[in-house]
Design a protein around this motif. Structure first.
Motif, short mmCIF file in Angstrom:
data_model
loop_
_atom_site.label_atom_id
_atom_site.label_comp_id
_atom_site.label_asym_id
_atom_site.label_seq_id
_atom_site.Cartn_x
_atom_site.Cartn_y
_atom_site.Cartn_z
N ILE A 1 12.90 -2.07 14.65
CA ILE A 1 13.66 -1.06 15.40
C ILE A 1 15.02 -1.61 15.81
N ARG A 2 15.05 -2.87 16.26
CA ARG A 2 16.34 -3.47 16.62
C ARG A 2 17.27 -3.56 15.42
N SER A 3 16.71 -3.84 14.27
CA SER A 3 17.52 -4.01 13.07
C SER A 3 17.97 -2.68 12.48
N SER A 4 17.03 -1.74 12.33
CA SER A 4 17.30 -0.53 11.56
C SER A 4 17.22 0.75 12.36
N GLY A 5 16.77 0.67 13.62
CA GLY A 5 16.67 1.87 14.43
C GLY A 5 15.29 2.49 14.37
N ILE A 6 15.01 3.37 15.31
CA ILE A 6 13.69 3.98 15.44
C ILE A 6 13.35 4.87 14.26
N TRP A 7 14.35 5.58 13.70
CA TRP A 7 14.05 6.52 12.63
C TRP A 7 13.65 5.80 11.35
N TYR A 8 14.30 4.69 11.04
CA TYR A 8 13.92 3.95 9.84
C TYR A 8 12.56 3.28 10.03
N ALA A 9 12.30 2.75 11.24
CA ALA A 9 11.00 2.15 11.52
C ALA A 9 9.89 3.19 11.39
N GLY B 1 0.81 -1.21 0.00
CA GLY B 1 0.00 0.00 0.00
C GLY B 1 0.84 1.25 0.00
N GLY B 2 0.43 2.26 0.79
CA GLY B 2 1.14 3.52 0.83
C GLY B 2 1.09 4.25 -0.50
N LEU B 3 1.88 5.32 -0.62
CA LEU B 3 1.91 6.08 -1.86
C LEU B 3 2.46 5.25 -3.00
N HIS B 4 3.50 4.47 -2.73
CA HIS B 4 4.15 3.72 -3.80
C HIS B 4 3.18 2.72 -4.43
N GLY B 5 2.45 1.99 -3.58
CA GLY B 5 1.46 1.05 -4.11
C GLY B 5 0.32 1.76 -4.80
N ALA B 6 -0.11 2.91 -4.24
CA ALA B 6 -1.24 3.64 -4.81
C ALA B 6 -0.92 4.18 -6.20
N ASP C 1 8.76 -10.48 9.68
CA ASP C 1 8.66 -11.94 9.68
C ASP C 1 7.19 -12.34 9.71
N PRO C 2 6.77 -13.34 8.91
CA PRO C 2 5.35 -13.73 8.90
C PRO C 2 4.85 -14.27 10.23
N ARG C 3 5.77 -14.67 11.11
CA ARG C 3 5.36 -15.18 12.42
C ARG C 3 5.04 -14.07 13.40
N PHE C 4 5.42 -12.83 13.06
CA PHE C 4 5.30 -11.72 14.00
C PHE C 4 4.02 -10.93 13.76
N GLY C 5 3.35 -10.52 14.86
CA GLY C 5 2.31 -9.53 14.77
C GLY C 5 2.92 -8.15 14.57
N PHE C 6 2.07 -7.11 14.54
CA PHE C 6 2.58 -5.78 14.25
C PHE C 6 3.57 -5.30 15.30
N LEU C 7 3.23 -5.44 16.58
CA LEU C 7 4.10 -4.92 17.62
C LEU C 7 5.44 -5.64 17.68
N ARG C 8 5.39 -6.98 17.61
CA ARG C 8 6.64 -7.74 17.65
C ARG C 8 7.48 -7.44 16.41
N LEU D 1 9.20 3.84 7.72
CA LEU D 1 8.35 2.81 7.11
C LEU D 1 6.89 3.01 7.48
N TRP D 2 6.64 3.43 8.72
CA TRP D 2 5.25 3.70 9.12
C TRP D 2 4.68 4.85 8.29
N CYS D 3 5.48 5.90 8.10
CA CYS D 3 5.03 7.03 7.28
C CYS D 3 4.79 6.60 5.83
N ALA D 4 5.66 5.72 5.32
CA ALA D 4 5.56 5.30 3.92
C ALA D 4 4.39 4.36 3.66
N THR D 5 3.82 3.80 4.71
CA THR D 5 2.71 2.87 4.55
C THR D 5 1.43 3.41 5.20
N ARG D 6 1.34 3.39 6.51
CA ARG D 6 0.09 3.73 7.17
C ARG D 6 -0.28 5.21 7.04
#
Length: 280
Positions: free
Chosen positions: A65-73, A22-27, A52-59, A76-81
């Motif tokens: 965040i652990r992988s890329s940091g809070i700013w990149y996470a 979704g997001g702008l790119h998908g639209a 990961d498909p095993r993870f819910g949104f929060l997990r 991604l939220w801005c780019a989608t939701r």
């Protein structure tokens, strides 16, 4: 000879399933595909996966965040939701989140599981198009569309494979920027190339803005190639193995900012509607 006999018959439109986050790119891609005379969008598959498909949104968000940091996470939220909401209010038109007006929408963390394959098979697609979609599509799903599966990748393959090639290009200063339409295989970004185009980005453009332009241009390329794909064109093999980059690390995100780059500018959100117009 009658007028009906004199007019060549138009080829049937390809029943197409569109896969995206979704997001702008998908639209932007869906907007162009809907306007393409050779396609009929018969279903949308939206990814709800985070990492990961095993993870819910929060997990999944915590893993990002652990992988890329809070700013990149947050990016991604801005780019989608956030972008979904802005698409609705700006008139671009968001990728639908629920079935309506005869268009089935299926949201899943794993398009390859039994339910995903069942949904895809029920659509009886001629073509699958993937753009801004964060799931690897496995062989059983790839085999279902009659004319194969196409992906819009925001980089010039075989170089810059991976989940965010625009980020990597801006971080490392590797020109040129561009977009590729290619057939999908079980391996990431490895299929035969249908079309490519390089672009010149505006100075100091953000990762978000450049990625939006590339998906918009990729949708144009794909629409232009539909007649040849329907006629059996298989594209050209990639010229080499290329390189693959996974999610940006915290260190890489910090380096991008230190070198004057940006994931997203506030001005990108202010001028959101302009992204649907070529030349912006």
């Amino acid at each position: 000879m009658s007028d009906l006999a004199a007019k060549p018959l138009k080829p049937p439109r390809l029943r197409t399933v569109f896969c995206t986050c979704g997001g702008l790119h998908g639209a932007l891609v869906l907007r162009r595909l809907r306007a393409c005379e050779g396609l009929e969008i018969c279903a949308v598959i939206r990814s709800s996966r985070v990492i990961d498909p095993r993870f819910g949104f929060l997990r999944g968000a915590m893993g990002q965040i652990r992988s890329s940091g809070i700013w990149y996470a947050l990016y991604l939220w801005c780019a989608t939701r956030l972008a979904d909401w802005l698409c609705r209010v700006s008139g671009i038109g968001a990728v639908p989140t629920r079935s309506a007006a005869g268009l089935p929408v299926y949201t899943t963390r794993n398009v390859n599981d039994a339910e995903g394959l069942k949904f895809l098979a029920a659509c009886a697609p001629d073509l699958l198009v993937s753009a801004f979609f964060n799931q690897r599509v496995h062989a059983p799903a790839l085999a279902l569309p009659k004319h194969g599966c196409l992906n819009i990748h925001p980089a010039l393959l075989p170089d810059a494979k991976g989940v965010d090639p625009v980020f990597q290009s801006l971080l490392h200063g590797v020109p040129p920027l561009g977009v590729t339409v290619h057939f999908m295989t079980p391996e990431f970004d490895a299929g035969r190339i249908v079309a490519q185009r390089s672009i010149e980005a505006r100075a100091r453009s953000s990762v978000f803005a450049i990625t939006a332009v590339l998906f918009r241009e990729g949708a144009e390329l794909l629409a232009s190639a539909i007649e040849s794909v329907a006629g059996g064109a298989t594209g050209s093999p990639q010229s080499g193995a290329g390189s693959y980059q996974s999610w940006p690390t915290r260190r890489e995100v910090g380096l991008l900012h230190a070198r004057g780059g940006a994931l997203l500018h506030f001005a990108d959100l202010v001028r959101f509607k302009s992204f649907k117009t070529r030349g912006n």
